[in-house]
Design an enzyme around this catalytic site. Sequence first.
Site, mmCIF file in Angstrom:
data_model
loop_
_atom_site.group_PDB
_atom_site.id
_atom_site.type_symbol
_atom_site.label_atom_id
_atom_site.label_comp_id
_atom_site.label_asym_id
_atom_site.label_seq_id
_atom_site.Cartn_x
_atom_site.Cartn_y
_atom_site.Cartn_z
ATOM 1 N N GLU A 1 -1.225 40.864 -1.021
ATOM 2 C CA GLU A 1 -0.397 41.320 0.106
ATOM 3 C C GLU A 1 0.645 42.309 -0.399
ATOM 4 O OE1 GLU A 1 3.001 39.272 3.023
ATOM 5 O OE2 GLU A 1 1.540 38.028 1.960
ATOM 6 N N ASP B 1 3.919 43.951 1.072
ATOM 7 C CA ASP B 1 4.898 44.027 2.156
ATOM 8 C C ASP B 1 5.613 45.368 2.093
ATOM 9 O OD1 ASP B 1 4.384 41.433 3.093
ATOM 10 O OD2 ASP B 1 5.708 40.561 1.586
ATOM 11 N N GLU C 1 9.787 44.278 5.491
ATOM 12 C CA GLU C 1 10.211 43.032 6.123
ATOM 13 C C GLU C 1 11.684 43.224 6.434
ATOM 14 O OE1 GLU C 1 7.952 39.258 5.007
ATOM 15 O OE2 GLU C 1 8.483 40.159 3.074
ATOM 16 N N HIS D 1 2.715 41.393 -3.723
ATOM 17 C CA HIS D 1 2.303 40.017 -4.032
ATOM 18 C C HIS D 1 0.862 40.031 -4.529
ATOM 19 C CE1 HIS D 1 5.545 37.934 -1.570
ATOM 20 N NE2 HIS D 1 5.473 39.062 -0.882
#
Length: 461
Positions: A231, A233, A236, A247
């Site tokens: 993942e 991001d 956020e 991640h």
Amino acid sequence: MLSAAYLTFLLTSLSVARGQQVGTNQAETHPRLSWQTCTRSGCTANSNGSIALDANWRWTHVTSGYTNCYTGNTWNTSVCTDGAACSKNCAVEGANYQQTYGITTSGNALTLKFVTKSEQTNIGSRVYLMASDSRYQMFNLLNKEFTLDVDVSKLPCGLNGAVYFVQMDADGGMSRFPNNKAGAKYGTGYCDSQCPRDIKYIDGEANVAGWQPSPNDTNAGTGNYGTCCSEMDIWEANSISTAYTPHPCRTSNSGGQQRCTGQQCGTPIRHDGICDPDGCDFNSFRMGEKEFYGPGKTVDTNKKMTVVTQFLTNNNSTTGTLTEIRRLYVQDGRVIQNSKTNFPNLMPAYDSITGKFCDDTKKAFGDATSFQKQGGLQQMGAGLAKGHVLVLSIWDDHTANMLWLDSNYPTDGDPNKPGIARGTCPTSSGNPKDVEAQSPNAQVIYSNIKFGDIGTTYTAR
């Protein structure tokens, strides 16, 4: 990312669930969302782009009628005697995007409303960018940049407007899992680095075995299985704080979607699974620069902003090794370079995510080193090279009240200790019950999505 999005129905004839067959009561029509691909020669509009709602928000009922397969936070065990039977017996319906879910598009802009009330009440949403009616748009971010405009002015403490990439299957898992007849068209196949166990259907089977209703969420629970993948991001954020975070995962298919169980999912030991749940985050406030992002600050969250994320490789090619992830902003026509870490006695002044930045911040903050354990930027880049799906969402947090993003976390930590303070929200904020009652009109607007060669997706003056 931490995920606790869910759908609350007031009428018992409807409920949220993942189904793998396709119902016929509501036609599925994907809202159009234009975006652009950019090169040195300019940008080209992808005017046929669209979005699909994640299957976890959709009504699922028996194929032979209207009886729910899942109600509240429990399975209908008369229908779902096991995972295979449930996927065979249940059908997922199309979505009324605006009326039921508060999702609207206009040209290149997507608006996601937090609370939407019609015949039922919907909380939050998660959608995917589509390449066609039945396949997700895939992105290889290596040696590229991804840019979009964001308006978070109506996102208070406790909410998260999230834009991220996950290594899902382009078809939503249909080709790998024959029990899945719905596919990407109906938003199936979700996974992320938290290896979420609240996903109701994984690999074409219902997550019935071991299902336990959530003690603080009347519409969610956890089963024996989770669904893992790498993942990235991109964004956020709310109006108080923002972070961008890679991640990596070591799943059996180079970071791609894999069903997990037990310790593979990070249960009971959070950092001993096959994915990195924490990531290596760059949150300007957490990095010691407290006047950079927020209302009236250098990046002013009272106004729309352009967010640019660049993925640099060792040989400046799409087949190279990921070495750095850079961030910059454009607001009021002015390019704003990312803030720098402000801990002169602990580390150099970093302004991007590199291997050295991750090593130094993990050490300075006393954080677990699961990012490094799972292969760091090199493994993240290997996953990105396989192609990722773009996710856009709005959600509140039943696990940690979003304090990891916008407050002091852990809450009993000394806010003067580097890494504890992540934003100005009080530690008493973010309870979903309070956020839903006090901020039902919250929303996020994503627009002007661009993807392309580094330096081509934004204009400076």
